[in-house]
Scaffold this motif. Structure first.
Motif, PDB file in Angstrom:
ATOM      1  N   TYR A  58       3.332  -1.796  -2.540  1.00  0.00           N
ATOM      2  CA  TYR A  58       4.197  -1.235  -1.491  1.00  0.00           C
ATOM      3  C   TYR A  58       3.501  -1.286  -0.132  1.00  0.00           C
ATOM      4  O   TYR A  58       4.122  -1.591   0.881  1.00  0.00           O
ATOM      5  CB  TYR A  58       4.572   0.212  -1.791  1.00  0.00           C
ATOM      6  N   ILE A  59       2.217  -0.974  -0.114  1.00  0.00           N
ATOM      7  CA  ILE A  59       1.453  -0.978   1.144  1.00  0.00           C
ATOM      8  C   ILE A  59       1.424  -2.382   1.749  1.00  0.00           C
ATOM      9  O   ILE A  59       1.548  -2.545   2.959  1.00  0.00           O
ATOM     10  CB  ILE A  59       0.026  -0.420   0.919  1.00  0.00           C
ATOM     11  N   GLU A  60       1.274  -3.385   0.899  1.00  0.00           N
ATOM     12  CA  GLU A  60       1.221  -4.772   1.377  1.00  0.00           C
ATOM     13  C   GLU A  60       2.563  -5.275   1.898  1.00  0.00           C
ATOM     14  O   GLU A  60       2.601  -6.107   2.809  1.00  0.00           O
ATOM     15  CB  GLU A  60       0.743  -5.692   0.250  1.00  0.00           C
ATOM     16  N   THR A  61       3.656  -4.779   1.335  1.00  0.00           N
ATOM     17  CA  THR A  61       4.962  -5.350   1.665  1.00  0.00           C
ATOM     18  C   THR A  61       5.848  -4.470   2.545  1.00  0.00           C
ATOM     19  O   THR A  61       6.816  -4.963   3.117  1.00  0.00           O
ATOM     20  CB  THR A  61       5.741  -5.672   0.376  1.00  0.00           C
ATOM     21  N   ASP A  62       5.538  -3.192   2.662  1.00  0.00           N
ATOM     22  CA  ASP A  62       6.413  -2.263   3.389  1.00  0.00           C
ATOM     23  C   ASP A  62       5.621  -1.568   4.498  1.00  0.00           C
ATOM     24  O   ASP A  62       4.788  -0.697   4.227  1.00  0.00           O
ATOM     25  CB  ASP A  62       6.976  -1.239   2.406  1.00  0.00           C
ATOM     26  N   LYS A  63       5.887  -1.962   5.738  1.00  0.00           N
ATOM     27  CA  LYS A  63       5.135  -1.413   6.876  1.00  0.00           C
ATOM     28  C   LYS A  63       5.330   0.090   7.038  1.00  0.00           C
ATOM     29  O   LYS A  63       4.391   0.808   7.363  1.00  0.00           O
ATOM     30  CB  LYS A  63       5.530  -2.127   8.164  1.00  0.00           C
ATOM     31  N   VAL A  64       6.542   0.564   6.810  1.00  0.00           N
ATOM     32  CA  VAL A  64       6.820   2.000   6.945  1.00  0.00           C
ATOM     33  C   VAL A  64       6.039   2.785   5.891  1.00  0.00           C
ATOM     34  O   VAL A  64       5.427   3.814   6.190  1.00  0.00           O
ATOM     35  CB  VAL A  64       8.342   2.287   6.835  1.00  0.00           C
ATOM     36  N   PHE A  65       6.042   2.273   4.660  1.00  0.00           N
ATOM     37  CA  PHE A  65       5.299   2.935   3.591  1.00  0.00           C
ATOM     38  C   PHE A  65       3.802   2.933   3.892  1.00  0.00           C
ATOM     39  O   PHE A  65       3.120   3.936   3.685  1.00  0.00           O
ATOM     40  CB  PHE A  65       5.581   2.262   2.244  1.00  0.00           C
TER      41      PHE A  65
END
Length: 124
Positions: free
Chosen positions: A76-83
């Motif tokens: 999630y950290i790699e693919t979702d900037k908000v997350f």
């Protein structure tokens, strides 16, 4: 680097998502409970606070759950900037409150105060 007490990580994640630790530990698979639970396990493993087995047991889960949580949150950290920003915010709060909360925990033990009075989870 000062080792981060597991209680501080739990408190910061619970505060962020406005949940109690008892709610996070529940055996419910709703996203609003799963994500905070996975974040706690991710941070435990990231900062090498305990093994996957211990991280899973602290949250009443089986051993592979912690490794799955670490991989899931990393993804999630790699693919979702908000997350990624949310996790960064939690980590900043942890580092900001570390001295304050560490002193609170030390006082609690020195005074023999019940840990529940500080709303921090306890471990054996």
């Amino acid at each position: 680097m000062q080792k981060i007490p597991k209680e501080i990580i739990i408190k910061m994640v619970c505060d962020k998502y406005k949940l109690s630790f008892d709610h996070i530990k529940m055996r419910i698979r709703r996203r609003e409970l799963v994500i905070p639970r996975q974040i706690i396990m991710y941070l435990f493993l990231k900062y090498e606070l305990c093994s996957e087995t211990i991280a899973s047991k602290l949250l009443d889960r089986k051993h592979p759950t912690a490794l799955h949580a670490f991989n899931k949150i990393s993804g999630y950290i790699e693919t979702d900037k908000v997350f990624k920003q949310e996790i960064g915010e939690i980590e900043r709060k942890i580092s900001f409150h570390l001295p304050e909360l560490s002193n609170e925990i030390i006082k609690m033990y020195m005074l023999g105060v019940d840990k529940e009075a500080f709303q921090l989870p306890t471990y054996s």
